[in-house]
Motif scaffolding. Structure first.
Motif, PDB file in Angstrom:
ATOM      1  N   THR A 178      -1.165   5.495   9.220  1.00 54.52           N
ATOM      2  CA  THR A 178      -1.428   4.059   9.293  1.00 54.52           C
ATOM      3  C   THR A 178      -2.899   3.734   9.095  1.00 54.52           C
ATOM      4  OG1 THR A 178       0.395   3.932  10.885  1.00 54.52           O
ATOM      5  CG2 THR A 178      -1.000   2.004  10.689  1.00 54.52           C
ATOM      6  N   HIS A 179      -3.788   4.599   9.566  1.00 57.08           N
ATOM      7  CA  HIS A 179      -5.226   4.310   9.557  1.00 57.08           C
ATOM      8  C   HIS A 179      -5.778   3.990   8.165  1.00 57.08           C
ATOM      9  CE1 HIS A 179      -9.484   4.701  10.553  1.00 57.08           C
ATOM     10  NE2 HIS A 179      -9.591   5.585   9.590  1.00 57.08           N
ATOM     11  N   ALA A 205       0.845  -1.192   0.000  1.00 51.96           N
ATOM     12  CA  ALA A 205       0.000   0.000   0.000  1.00 51.96           C
ATOM     13  C   ALA A 205       0.876   1.236   0.000  1.00 51.96           C
ATOM     14  CB  ALA A 205      -0.927   0.017   1.217  1.00 51.96           C
ATOM     15  N   VAL A 206       0.345   2.298  -0.584  1.00 52.39           N
ATOM     16  CA  VAL A 206       1.055   3.576  -0.626  1.00 52.39           C
ATOM     17  C   VAL A 206       0.567   4.417   0.535  1.00 52.39           C
ATOM     18  CG1 VAL A 206       1.565   5.631  -1.974  1.00 52.39           C
ATOM     19  CG2 VAL A 206       1.263   3.434  -3.119  1.00 52.39           C
ATOM     20  N   ALA A 207       1.455   4.670   1.493  1.00 47.10           N
ATOM     21  CA  ALA A 207       1.085   5.429   2.685  1.00 47.10           C
ATOM     22  C   ALA A 207       1.369   6.896   2.456  1.00 47.10           C
ATOM     23  CB  ALA A 207       1.874   4.933   3.895  1.00 47.10           C
ATOM     24  N   GLY A 249     -10.467   2.330  17.727  1.00 45.39           N
ATOM     25  CA  GLY A 249     -11.518   2.406  16.720  1.00 45.39           C
ATOM     26  C   GLY A 249     -11.060   1.907  15.362  1.00 45.39           C
ATOM     27  N   SER A 250      -9.804   2.187  15.002  1.00 41.86           N
ATOM     28  CA  SER A 250      -9.264   1.680  13.729  1.00 41.86           C
ATOM     29  C   SER A 250      -9.207   0.158  13.738  1.00 41.86           C
ATOM     30  CB  SER A 250      -7.871   2.263  13.488  1.00 41.86           C
ATOM     31  OG  SER A 250      -7.915   3.672  13.395  1.00 41.86           O
ATOM     32  N   LEU A 270      -7.211   0.120   6.874  1.00 38.21           N
ATOM     33  CA  LEU A 270      -8.594  -0.110   6.466  1.00 38.21           C
ATOM     34  C   LEU A 270      -8.719  -0.491   4.993  1.00 38.21           C
ATOM     35  CD1 LEU A 270     -10.560   2.682   8.361  1.00 38.21           C
ATOM     36  CD2 LEU A 270      -9.911   0.398   9.107  1.00 38.21           C
ATOM     37  N   SER A 271      -7.724  -0.181   4.185  1.00 38.02           N
ATOM     38  CA  SER A 271      -7.791  -0.541   2.765  1.00 38.02           C
ATOM     39  C   SER A 271      -7.309  -1.961   2.488  1.00 38.02           C
ATOM     40  CB  SER A 271      -6.963   0.444   1.940  1.00 38.02           C
ATOM     41  OG  SER A 271      -5.583   0.332   2.266  1.00 38.02           O
TER      42      SER A 271
END
Length: 504
Positions: free
Chosen positions: A207-208, A148-150, A271-272, A212-213
């Motif tokens: 990070t969030h 993933a691209v952060a 929550g995340s 989630l993705s």
């Protein structure tokens, strides 16, 4: 050398020391000409600069070169290393005693001892900015290992500026450089706690979205390990900071602010994790759950409710400290409480209320749509244009423009705007109020007046109407084909909701 005579050991030590001194002398002599050549070239360059810019501009240029961030950072690191060396060897007698021998406390004492001037404070803030930027770059690098691209599109250079500016502002407001030792150690520890809390929040913001993705973009759970460990770390580290603050630092307004910030970060990380578990569960289902949007909304509502309670606790603690404990109250404390009330209380309440009104209004508007039957769906023979999944009779609706969508998919769309995703026409018919319809009232004094209108007047009016139709301008084809403009959703007293629902 085990078993060697003392005279031999002494002779070998003298030989090695002499060899080391000779090596240093030889190296210095071989580099003398290089140093002289460099100084001559530098003098020539500065002579040219002085002739071109003048003495004053050259002085400004030299000062700017000396105040480069890299130069200031090297200056501060050198002083910090020298101070640590001096403290370890006890080269200087001190008027105070630090009983704690922990390496972290000793490093904090060394930092406080060298923060004696504004220049050193600026250098310290530059180091804080560089360390924060390095931590965020490391976080992005770790997240990139999962595919993933952060933080896409975010400039890395500005990543640590927030922490550096926070440290500088707090240093000026607390008068850090003017404080005597060891009081400076406590103020510096509070500043570092604030900076670390801000850094953890920045890491969680990176990070969030990646966490989630992953359930939708990568089904291999091994790739989820790094973001999961980072989120768990961002949950545990703030809790550890809260424990350290409660056990080692005295309680005041600044301590409450830091504790609130740390707990907010921990609650957001929790929550995340809860939202991530919901997404993983939904991705493992054969048919996606139609209530996933509601589940995510409930998780976010609980998270933001806890954040609001923490913000209220800080405000109540500040007022209790000023009124009940009769402590000294400054303008800075008032400014902190006012800004805290606006950004962390008023903003959260207004945003949450706007989202609640948007969801309630959307539910009302969806209830007026026609539910698609099995026969209509079979005739339609297509998937939902929003989620590209098959539609069934209880969960599909038909808009006024005869387009079919999932009810829950259209619910998320209606939070943003009222237009159809396919043809941009109104999804739900607008209610027209009686007051908004212009009515031309004609007062008739006597019913006999209507009878007095002659047949010729009626014929004349008809002819005039026909002439007006003939003389009316012809509309262009482009004007007829012009699509209606998108209309944004408005909730409450005209407040526009311009963003998608957070649970999407």
């Amino acid at each position: 050398m085990v078993g060697a005579p003392l005279a031999t050991v002494s002779w070998l030590t003298s030989v090695m020391s002499g060899f080391l001194v000779l090596s240093v002398i030889v190296y210095v002599l071989t580099r003398v000409w290089t140093v002289v050549t460099y100084m001559q070239e530098t003098m020539l360059v500065y002579q040219v600069v002085r002739q071109e810019l003048g003495p004053l501009n050259m002085l400004v240029l030299c000062i700017r070169r000396m105040l480069e961030p890299s130069v200031l950072a090297c200056y501060w690191v050198t002083l910090f290393a020298a101070q640590c060396w001096s403290n370890c060897l006890e080269l200087v007698d001190k008027k105070y005693i630090i009983q704690d021998t922990d390496w972290f406390v000793q490093g904090l004492v060394a930092m406080a001892e060298i923060c004696e001037s504004p220049l050193l404070l600026i250098s310290f803030c530059v180091v804080v900015m560089m360390v924060s930027c390095a931590a965020l770059i490391l976080t992005q690098s770790l997240l990139s290992t999962c595919g993933a691209v952060a933080g896409a599109g975010q400039p890395l250079l500005q990543s640590g500026v927030t922490e550096g500016v926070v440290a500088f502002v707090l240093g000026l407001q607390t008068g850090l450089t003017d404080m005597p030792m060891p009081g400076r150690v406590g103020a510096l520890s509070i500043i570092l706690f604030v900076v670390v809390a801000s850094l953890l929040q920045s890491c969680l913001e990176i990070t969030h979205p990646v966490l989630l993705s992953l359930p939708a973009t990568n089904r291999r759970l091994v790739r989820h390990l790094v973001p999961l460990l980072l989120t768990i770390s961002l949950l545990l580290l703030p809790l550890g900071m809260v424990y350290a603050l409660l056990t080692k630092v005295s309680s005041d307004l600044w301590t409450l602010v830091i504790i609130s910030s740390c707990l907010v970060t921990a609650v957001q990380a929790m929550g995340s994790l809860a939202t991530y578990i919901l997404f993983v569960w939904d991705s493992l289902l054969t048919v996606p759950s139609p209530y996933m949007d509601d589940y995510v909304y409930y998780v976010k509502a609980v998270t933001r409710g806890v954040e609001l309670l923490l913000a209220l606790a800080v405000v109540c603690g500040g007022f209790y400290e000023s009124v009940a404990l009769d402590r000294e109250w400054s303008m800075l404390n008032t400014l902190v409480l006012v800004s805290h009330c606006y950004f962390n209380i008023y903003s959260r309440i207004s945003q949450g209320w706007a989202l609640y009104l948007a969801r309630r209004e959307t539910s009302k508007r969806l209830s007026s749509l026609h539910t698609a039957t099995t026969t209509e769906l079979a005739t339609h023979g297509d998937v939902c244009s929003i989620c590209y999944q098959d539609m069934e009779s209880p969960t599909a609706v038909v808009t006024l423009c005869s387009h079919f969508f999932h009810k829950n998919c259209l619910k998320r769309w209606l939070v943003v705007q009222d237009n159809c995703p396919l043809c941009t026409k109104a999804i739900v018919a607008e209610e027209v109020k009686v007051e908004d319809v212009p009515v031309d009232t004609v007062e008739i004094d006597d019913e006999s007046d209507l009878a007095e209108e002659s047949v010729d007047d009626v014929i004349e009016d008809a002819v005039v109407a026909d002439n007006n139709k003939v003389d009316s301008p012809v509309l262009n084809v482009e004007e007829l084909n012009e699509e209606p403009q998108l209309r944004q959703r408005h909730v409450g007293d005209g407040e526009s909701v311009s963003h998608l629902f957070d649970g999407d």
